[in-house]
Design an enzyme around this catalytic site. Structure first.
Site, PDB file in Angstrom:
ATOM      1  N   ARG A  67       0.849  -1.204   0.000  1.00 55.18           N
ATOM      2  CA  ARG A  67       0.000   0.000   0.000  1.00 55.18           C
ATOM      3  C   ARG A  67       0.881   1.250   0.000  1.00 55.18           C
ATOM      4  NH1 ARG A  67      -5.298   0.073   0.820  1.00 55.18           N
ATOM      5  NH2 ARG A  67      -6.366  -1.906   1.230  1.00 55.18           N
ATOM      6  N   MET A  92     -12.001   3.944  -4.268  1.00 54.57           N
ATOM      7  CA  MET A  92     -12.263   2.860  -3.326  1.00 54.57           C
ATOM      8  C   MET A  92     -11.006   2.329  -2.641  1.00 54.57           C
ATOM      9  SD  MET A  92     -15.388   3.063  -3.563  1.00 54.57           S
ATOM     10  CE  MET A  92     -16.237   1.728  -2.781  1.00 54.57           C
ATOM     11  N   ARG A  93      -9.916   3.097  -2.671  1.00 56.15           N
ATOM     12  CA  ARG A  93      -8.712   2.669  -1.958  1.00 56.15           C
ATOM     13  C   ARG A  93      -8.605   3.450  -0.653  1.00 56.15           C
ATOM     14  NH1 ARG A  93      -6.567  -1.832  -2.986  1.00 56.15           N
ATOM     15  NH2 ARG A  93      -4.528  -1.152  -2.281  1.00 56.15           N
ATOM     16  N   ILE A  94      -8.151   2.758   0.390  1.00 59.76           N
ATOM     17  CA  ILE A  94      -7.909   3.438   1.659  1.00 59.76           C
ATOM     18  C   ILE A  94      -6.491   4.004   1.620  1.00 59.76           C
ATOM     19  CG2 ILE A  94      -7.670   3.159   4.157  1.00 59.76           C
ATOM     20  CD1 ILE A  94      -9.794   0.909   3.967  1.00 59.76           C
ATOM     21  N   ASN A 109     -13.624  14.149   0.199  1.00 55.83           N
ATOM     22  CA  ASN A 109     -14.260  12.895  -0.192  1.00 55.83           C
ATOM     23  C   ASN A 109     -15.768  13.052  -0.060  1.00 55.83           C
ATOM     24  OD1 ASN A 109     -14.415  10.072  -0.899  1.00 55.83           O
ATOM     25  ND2 ASN A 109     -14.906   9.661   1.250  1.00 55.83           N
ATOM     26  N   HIS A 111     -19.147  10.709   0.630  1.00 55.00           N
ATOM     27  CA  HIS A 111     -19.483   9.374   1.145  1.00 55.00           C
ATOM     28  C   HIS A 111     -21.003   9.242   1.162  1.00 55.00           C
ATOM     29  CE1 HIS A 111     -19.032   5.713   3.511  1.00 55.00           C
ATOM     30  NE2 HIS A 111     -19.978   6.165   4.309  1.00 55.00           N
ATOM     31  N   GLU A 145      -8.501   8.981   9.476  1.00 53.44           N
ATOM     32  CA  GLU A 145      -9.628   8.138   9.888  1.00 53.44           C
ATOM     33  C   GLU A 145     -10.544   7.889   8.698  1.00 53.44           C
ATOM     34  OE1 GLU A 145     -11.912   9.906  12.996  1.00 53.44           O
ATOM     35  OE2 GLU A 145     -13.409   8.275  13.016  1.00 53.44           O
TER      36      GLU A 145
HETATM   37  C1  GRF Z   1     -20.846   6.919  -4.809  1.00 51.29           C
HETATM   38  O1  GRF Z   1     -21.962   6.538  -4.019  1.00 51.29           O
HETATM   39  C2  GRF Z   1     -19.887   7.702  -3.940  1.00 51.29           C
HETATM   40  O2  GRF Z   1     -20.542   8.400  -2.895  1.00 51.29           O
HETATM   41  C3  GRF Z   1     -19.024   6.653  -3.366  1.00 51.29           C
HETATM   42  O3  GRF Z   1     -18.796   5.777  -4.471  1.00 51.29           O
HETATM   43  C4  GRF Z   1     -20.034   5.685  -5.193  1.00 51.29           C
HETATM   44  C5  GRF Z   1     -19.753   5.568  -6.684  1.00 51.29           C
HETATM   45  O4  GRF Z   1     -19.262   6.812  -7.105  1.00 51.29           O
HETATM   46  N1  GRF Z   1     -17.796   7.203  -2.826  1.00 51.29           N
HETATM   47  P1  GRF Z   1     -19.053   7.130  -8.697  1.00 51.29           P
HETATM   48  O5  GRF Z   1     -20.314   6.732  -9.398  1.00 51.29           O
HETATM   49  O6  GRF Z   1     -17.890   6.283  -9.172  1.00 51.29           O
HETATM   50  O7  GRF Z   1     -18.794   8.598  -8.744  1.00 51.29           O
END
Ligand code: GRF
Length: 215
Positions: A67, A92-94, A109, A111, A145
């Site tokens: 990572r 989608m990566r932390i 971000n 969410h 966090e």
């Molecule tokens: C969305 O719900 C966003 O809030 C979350 O990932 C989902 C997909 O986002 N972080 P997108 O369609 O790739 O912009």
């Protein structure tokens, strides 16, 4: 930023609905999206960037041993663009503490929940399972966090009787597409900033749950 347009780099992993909303609003919101970076080579958001003639690059996390290696490569890729702001949009990566610290106050971000409720994934099903009457999306500054940084703004919707997670997700997405460009425009204009780990708007600390956008 001065009188220069606020330069934004957007990080994606998937469809890019939020990226598209940020692109569509950019011409009248005081910011420019200069580059898109995806960790997923097949993210449709890369196609969206291409169609809008926005440069993009792929940093496939599978190509990195750790990572930390990925984060350092991502740091370099972002620094190459010298952005004023990094916007995570379905990314989608932390991210690890080092890169997050390097962009403290310059990374946002979005969410799909009313944070601090439901950090992490499957937020819509969790809201339904909990019997919540409302749900929505939150934009926040990114800190170490996960989904836990200072909240800036929330968009709320009522949960309809018997709706599925998919139906709820689609309605939240509409709220996200309104919310994110608005918050980015506040940052671009200098109205919104992070000060002493607090989100500040027009010189005033924002409430803990952020501004509630009713529309
Ligand atoms: C969305 O719900 C966003 O809030 C979350 O990932 C989902 C997909 O986002 N972080 P997108 O369609 O790739 O912009």
């Amino acid at each position: 930023m001065g009188d220069q347009q606020c330069c934004v780099v957007v990080l994606i992993s998937g469809n890019g609905n939020n990226l598209q909303a940020l692109i569509d609003a950019s011409s009248h919101s005081g910011y420019t999206i200069s580059h898109v970076i995806s960790n997923n080579p097949s993210a449709f958001g890369l196609e969206r960037a291409k169609r809008c003639e926005i440069s993009s690059s792929v940093l496939n996390h599978r190509d990195f041993g750790t990572r930390g290696d990925f984060d350092r490569a991502l740091q370099r890729a972002i620094d190459n663009q010298s952005p004023d702001l990094v916007a995570l949009a379905g990314f989608m990566r932390i991210l690890g503490p080092e890169i997050v610290k390097n962009f403290s106050g310059r990374m946002l971000n979005i969410h799909p929940s009313l944070l601090p409720k439901y950090p992490g994934i499957n937020t819509h099903q969790r809201a339904l399972d909990s019997g919540d009457h409302e749900h929505g999306a939150t934009v926040h500054f990114v800190t170490e966090e996960l989904d836990g940084g200072p909240l800036i703004a929330q968009g709320r919707i009522p949960i309809n009787a018997n709706e599925t997670a998919q139906e709820l997700s689609a309605r939240v997405l509409i709220k996200e597409q309104q919310l994110y460009p608005t918050v980015v425009s506040w940052f671009a204009s200098g109205r919104l900033y992070l000060q002493n780990d607090q989100a500040v708007m027009d010189g005033a600390k924002l409430p803990r749950e952020g501004l509630q956008i009713i529309s």
